[in-house]
Motif scaffolding. Sequence first.
Motif, short mmCIF file in Angstrom:
data_model
loop_
_atom_site.label_atom_id
_atom_site.label_comp_id
_atom_site.label_asym_id
_atom_site.label_seq_id
_atom_site.Cartn_x
_atom_site.Cartn_y
_atom_site.Cartn_z
N UNK A 164 -9.52 110.39 -4.76
CA UNK A 164 -10.38 110.75 -5.89
C UNK A 164 -11.74 111.24 -5.43
N UNK A 165 -12.29 110.62 -4.39
CA UNK A 165 -13.67 110.93 -4.00
C UNK A 165 -13.78 112.02 -2.94
N UNK A 166 -12.67 112.36 -2.27
CA UNK A 166 -12.76 113.39 -1.23
C UNK A 166 -13.17 114.74 -1.81
N UNK A 167 -12.72 115.03 -3.02
CA UNK A 167 -13.14 116.28 -3.66
C UNK A 167 -14.64 116.30 -3.89
N UNK B 160 -27.99 106.23 -2.27
CA UNK B 160 -27.62 106.53 -3.65
C UNK B 160 -26.25 105.99 -3.99
N UNK B 161 -25.29 106.16 -3.07
CA UNK B 161 -23.96 105.61 -3.30
C UNK B 161 -23.96 104.10 -3.36
N UNK B 162 -24.74 103.46 -2.48
CA UNK B 162 -24.81 101.99 -2.47
C UNK B 162 -25.44 101.46 -3.75
N UNK B 163 -26.46 102.15 -4.25
CA UNK B 163 -27.07 101.73 -5.52
C UNK B 163 -26.05 101.79 -6.64
N UNK B 164 -25.24 102.86 -6.65
CA UNK B 164 -24.22 102.98 -7.69
C UNK B 164 -23.19 101.87 -7.58
N UNK B 165 -22.80 101.53 -6.36
CA UNK B 165 -21.86 100.42 -6.17
C UNK B 165 -22.46 99.11 -6.64
N UNK C 59 -17.74 103.93 -17.40
CA UNK C 59 -17.50 104.81 -16.26
C UNK C 59 -16.99 106.17 -16.76
N UNK C 60 -16.10 106.14 -17.74
CA UNK C 60 -15.62 107.39 -18.33
C UNK C 60 -16.74 108.17 -18.99
N UNK D 197 -19.19 105.58 -8.67
CA UNK D 197 -18.55 105.02 -9.86
C UNK D 197 -17.04 104.92 -9.66
N UNK D 198 -16.44 105.93 -9.03
CA UNK D 198 -15.00 105.91 -8.78
C UNK D 198 -14.63 104.76 -7.85
N UNK D 199 -15.43 104.57 -6.80
CA UNK D 199 -15.15 103.48 -5.87
C UNK D 199 -15.35 102.13 -6.54
N UNK D 200 -16.45 102.01 -7.29
CA UNK D 200 -16.75 100.73 -7.94
C UNK D 200 -15.76 100.38 -9.04
N UNK D 201 -15.12 101.39 -9.64
CA UNK D 201 -14.21 101.13 -10.76
C UNK D 201 -12.78 100.88 -10.33
#
Length: 225
Positions: free
Chosen positions: A7-10, A52-57, A75-76, A144-148
Motif C-alpha cells: 500500500x505504501x510503496x506507491x 513526519x511519518x513517526x508523528x503520524x504513527x 483514516x478514510x 496512516x496506512x501503516x498505523x491503521x
Amino acid sequence: MGAVLGDVLGFAAGVAVSPLPIIAVILILATPRGRLNGVLFTVGWILGLAVLGAVMLAIASPASASAHKHPATWVGALKLALGVLLVLFGARQWHRRPRDPSQAKLPKWMGAIDRLTPVKVFGLGTALAALNAKNAPLTIAAGASIGSAGLPVGQQIASLAIFVVIATLGLLIPLGVFLLGGERARTTLGNWKDWAAQHNVAVMAVLFFVLGLKLLGDGISILTS
C-alpha cells in the motif's frame, strides 16, 4: 506487513519522483562543498520524512486508526481529504505549466544554493521533505496506512523505514552517481538537471493527479466498507 508495504510503496515512489529536490541536490553537488552538503541535504530529507511519518504513527496508534484489523473511519476521511487536496494541486500545476518546456524557470531560491551554509543545506533538505505540497500529504497517508494496519510496533517502525528509504532514492541515485561516477558524473547530472527543470511542472501535475486519485479511492473504500 506485506500488505502494508504494498500500500505504501506507491506513496514512497511518488515522494521519490520529486523533480525540485532532485534538481536541488544536483546543484548542491556542483558547489565547492558539494560532497559534504550533498550528504547533509540527503540526511535532512531522511529526517524530515522520518519525523513526519513517526508523528503520524504516534497519532494513529492512540487514536484507534485500526478497528478490528480494518482502518478506522477517520483514516478514510483523512485519505479522502488528502486526495482532494492533491487533485486540486494537480489541476493548479497543469494550468501553470509552460507551453514550451524550454521556457520553464526554476524557483529563485535555487540561485542562492551555492551560498548556503551546511546547516541551511540540512534545513533545506528537511523542509523539502516534510513541508512540500506533495511529499507531506503522501508521507501522512503512508503513516496512516501503516498505523491503521494493526501491526506490532516493531513492524510499524520497519514499514516506515522502508518507506523512507524508497522515498529517498530520488536523492540517493544522484548522490551515488556523483560519489562514484568520476568526471563523467557532472555531465550526467547536468543532463538530468536540465530535463527535470524543463518538465518539473508537468511531472508534478501528473503525480498530483495520479496519487490524489489513489488516495480518493482508498478513502472511499474505507468509508464505504
